[in-house]
Motif scaffolding. Structure first.
Motif, PDB file in Angstrom:
ATOM      1  N   ARG A 186       2.609  93.287  77.158  1.00 45.41           N
ATOM      2  CA  ARG A 186       2.959  91.921  76.738  1.00 45.41           C
ATOM      3  C   ARG A 186       2.123  91.459  75.541  1.00 45.41           C
ATOM      4  O   ARG A 186       1.881  90.261  75.354  1.00 45.41           O
ATOM      5  N   ASP A 187       1.693  92.408  74.746  1.00 40.52           N
ATOM      6  CA  ASP A 187       0.943  92.093  73.526  1.00 40.52           C
ATOM      7  C   ASP A 187       1.936  92.140  72.363  1.00 40.52           C
ATOM      8  O   ASP A 187       2.035  93.136  71.645  1.00 40.52           O
ATOM      9  N   TYR A 188       2.647  91.050  72.191  1.00 38.04           N
ATOM     10  CA  TYR A 188       3.744  91.056  71.228  1.00 38.04           C
ATOM     11  C   TYR A 188       3.268  90.979  69.788  1.00 38.04           C
ATOM     12  O   TYR A 188       3.989  91.405  68.880  1.00 38.04           O
ATOM     13  N   HIS A 189       2.066  90.460  69.555  1.00 37.19           N
ATOM     14  CA  HIS A 189       1.504  90.509  68.204  1.00 37.19           C
ATOM     15  C   HIS A 189       1.314  91.965  67.782  1.00 37.19           C
ATOM     16  O   HIS A 189       1.726  92.370  66.684  1.00 37.19           O
ATOM     17  N   HIS A 190       0.684  92.743  68.640  1.00 34.09           N
ATOM     18  CA  HIS A 190       0.453  94.154  68.345  1.00 34.09           C
ATOM     19  C   HIS A 190       1.776  94.901  68.239  1.00 34.09           C
ATOM     20  O   HIS A 190       1.968  95.735  67.357  1.00 34.09           O
ATOM     21  N   ALA A 191       2.700  94.597  69.142  1.00 31.65           N
ATOM     22  CA  ALA A 191       4.007  95.266  69.104  1.00 31.65           C
ATOM     23  C   ALA A 191       4.711  95.005  67.788  1.00 31.65           C
ATOM     24  O   ALA A 191       5.306  95.917  67.187  1.00 31.65           O
ATOM     25  N   SER A 192       4.657  93.769  67.321  1.00 32.43           N
ATOM     26  CA  SER A 192       5.310  93.425  66.056  1.00 32.43           C
ATOM     27  C   SER A 192       4.708  94.214  64.900  1.00 32.43           C
ATOM     28  O   SER A 192       5.431  94.763  64.059  1.00 32.43           O
ATOM     29  N   ASP A 193       3.388  94.291  64.862  1.00 35.83           N
ATOM     30  CA  ASP A 193       2.734  95.028  63.776  1.00 35.83           C
ATOM     31  C   ASP A 193       3.057  96.516  63.840  1.00 35.83           C
ATOM     32  O   ASP A 193       3.327  97.157  62.821  1.00 35.83           O
ATOM     33  N   ALA A 194       3.033  97.080  65.050  1.00 31.88           N
ATOM     34  CA  ALA A 194       3.303  98.519  65.183  1.00 31.88           C
ATOM     35  C   ALA A 194       4.746  98.830  64.820  1.00 31.88           C
ATOM     36  O   ALA A 194       5.030  99.837  64.157  1.00 31.88           O
ATOM     37  N   TYR A 195       5.664  97.986  65.240  1.00 35.50           N
ATOM     38  CA  TYR A 195       7.067  98.190  64.865  1.00 35.50           C
ATOM     39  C   TYR A 195       7.247  98.095  63.350  1.00 35.50           C
ATOM     40  O   TYR A 195       8.034  98.844  62.757  1.00 35.50           O
ATOM     41  N   ALA A 196       6.545  97.159  62.718  1.00 30.72           N
ATOM     42  CA  ALA A 196       6.648  97.036  61.254  1.00 30.72           C
ATOM     43  C   ALA A 196       6.156  98.309  60.574  1.00 30.72           C
ATOM     44  O   ALA A 196       6.789  98.820  59.637  1.00 30.72           O
ATOM     45  N   ARG A 197       5.052  98.851  61.053  1.00 38.34           N
ATOM     46  CA  ARG A 197       4.525 100.083  60.463  1.00 38.34           C
ATOM     47  C   ARG A 197       5.485 101.252  60.702  1.00 38.34           C
ATOM     48  O   ARG A 197       5.697 102.088  59.814  1.00 38.34           O
ATOM     49  N   ALA A 198       6.090 101.300  61.890  1.00 36.00           N
ATOM     50  CA  ALA A 198       7.088 102.345  62.173  1.00 36.00           C
ATOM     51  C   ALA A 198       8.272 102.213  61.232  1.00 36.00           C
ATOM     52  O   ALA A 198       8.782 103.213  60.696  1.00 36.00           O
ATOM     53  N   GLY A 199       8.723 100.977  61.017  1.00 29.21           N
ATOM     54  CA  GLY A 199       9.877 100.760  60.160  1.00 29.21           C
ATOM     55  C   GLY A 199       9.647 101.207  58.731  1.00 29.21           C
ATOM     56  O   GLY A 199      10.457 101.929  58.156  1.00 29.21           O
ATOM     57  N   TRP A 200       8.508 100.794  58.174  1.00 27.91           N
ATOM     58  CA  TRP A 200       8.248 101.169  56.785  1.00 27.91           C
ATOM     59  C   TRP A 200       7.995 102.655  56.649  1.00 27.91           C
ATOM     60  O   TRP A 200       8.356 103.269  55.640  1.00 27.91           O
ATOM     61  N   ARG A 201       7.394 103.255  57.674  1.00 24.08           N
ATOM     62  CA  ARG A 201       7.174 104.712  57.623  1.00 24.08           C
ATOM     63  C   ARG A 201       8.517 105.454  57.581  1.00 24.08           C
ATOM     64  O   ARG A 201       8.693 106.391  56.795  1.00 24.08           O
ATOM     65  N   VAL A 202       9.457 105.038  58.432  1.00 23.72           N
ATOM     66  CA  VAL A 202      10.767 105.698  58.443  1.00 23.72           C
ATOM     67  C   VAL A 202      11.510 105.443  57.137  1.00 23.72           C
ATOM     68  O   VAL A 202      12.127 106.355  56.571  1.00 23.72           O
ATOM     69  N   LEU A 203      11.446 104.218  56.638  1.00 27.58           N
ATOM     70  CA  LEU A 203      12.163 103.913  55.402  1.00 27.58           C
ATOM     71  C   LEU A 203      11.620 104.722  54.219  1.00 27.58           C
ATOM     72  O   LEU A 203      12.362 105.075  53.310  1.00 27.58           O
ATOM     73  N   SER A 204      10.337 105.014  54.254  1.00 27.66           N
ATOM     74  CA  SER A 204       9.751 105.758  53.137  1.00 27.66           C
ATOM     75  C   SER A 204      10.106 107.234  53.182  1.00 27.66           C
ATOM     76  O   SER A 204      10.177 107.895  52.140  1.00 27.66           O
ATOM     77  N   ALA A 205      10.339 107.762  54.383  1.00 22.77           N
ATOM     78  CA  ALA A 205      10.682 109.184  54.531  1.00 22.77           C
ATOM     79  C   ALA A 205      11.483 109.351  55.815  1.00 22.77           C
ATOM     80  O   ALA A 205      10.929 109.720  56.851  1.00 22.77           O
TER      81      ALA A 205
END
Length: 261
Positions: free
Chosen positions: A19-38
């Motif tokens: 239930r740490d949605y701040h951390h979840a949001s940041d981790a999802y953002a990093r996952a998203g940009w990583r996938v978009l880059s490659a």
């Protein structure tokens, strides 16, 4: 591994369970940009090269989950910022696909509308109308709408509404294939445009419900019901959801524990 997210999606799922949605949001953002880059970790495939599969959709789905998590975390301004980033990325990708893959370009219009709904941006209804119109206009170029809807791009565009809906349905599948698509695949216009129409009707309300509940469910992975080997310490359910690197309760998305039976 279908796409390369650097392990950040698994980190996001772990944070959702805590239930740490701040951390979840940041981790999802990093996952998203990583996938978009490659998208496929292939140096010969650039993110903006139009492809038949559309693996970049997974990156946009992660950014969408990041936006939703930010809303649930009680940080609407951050959610708005991340939605704006998602809209910009989806528009950029749409341009790459517009000339050669109009049906896939329409799917990016869906993502644009989803980011409006998830981030609380203005013009949600108009964005979904644009997506539905784009699907209808592109339908003539589609040989098999069913096959198109099972490509990674279209499947990724279904992830946000499916994940949000799980939180209101005790973790069950609350958005089915038939819900998301028109009833007659022989009518490609209606079949594909229904995706945007359905999400316009459902997604904004699901976002508000998640915010009110303060809970964003984990995505659904591999499941097992009524197990004799796990029991959720939070709600007592024996239904299990194995997703990313986590073993979670299917019902409440908390970490579940093995029993001694």
């Amino acid at each position: 591994m279908r796409t390369t997210d650097g392990g950040f999606r698994a980190e996001a799922v772990t944070a959702l369970a805590a239930r740490d949605y701040h951390h979840a949001s940041d981790a999802y953002a990093r996952a998203g940009w990583r996938v978009l880059s490659a998208p496929r970790n292939d140096p010969d495939v650039a993110p903006f090269d139009p492809g038949e599969k559309g693996w970049v959709g997974s990156g946009l789905a992660h950014l969408a989950a990041s936006t939703a998590a930010a809303r649930v975390a009680g940080t609407p301004a951050r959610a708005t910022d991340r939605a704006v980033h998602g809209v910009a990325a989806a528009r950029d990708l749409r341009r790459a696909y517009a000339d050669t893959h109009p049906a896939r370009a329409a799917c990016f219009d869906e993502f644009i509308a989803d980011f409006h709904a998830l981030g609380g941006l203005d013009g949600v209804g108009d964005a979904y109308e644009d997506a539905a119109a784009a699907h209808r206009e592109a339908a003539g170029s589609v040989a098999s709408p069913q096959a198109l809807a099972t490509t990674p791009l279209f499947e990724a565009a279904a992830v946000p509404v499916k994940q949000l809906a799980r939180g209101q349905a005790d973790g069950e599948i609350a958005v089915s294939w038939d819900d998301l698509h028109g009833g007659d695949p022989g009518d490609p216009e209606a079949f594909l445009a229904h995706r945007a129409t359905y999400k316009r009707q459902r997604l904004p309300g699901l976002v508000e419900a998640a915010v009110d509940d303060g809970h964003l469910a984990a995505p659904r992975g591999t499941t097992e019901y009524a197990t004799d080997h796990h029991e959720c310490p939070a709600c007592g359910s024996r239904h299990v959801n194995w997703v990313a690197d986590s073993t979670l309760c299917l019902v409440c998305s908390r970490p579940t524990e093995p029993t001694n039976e």
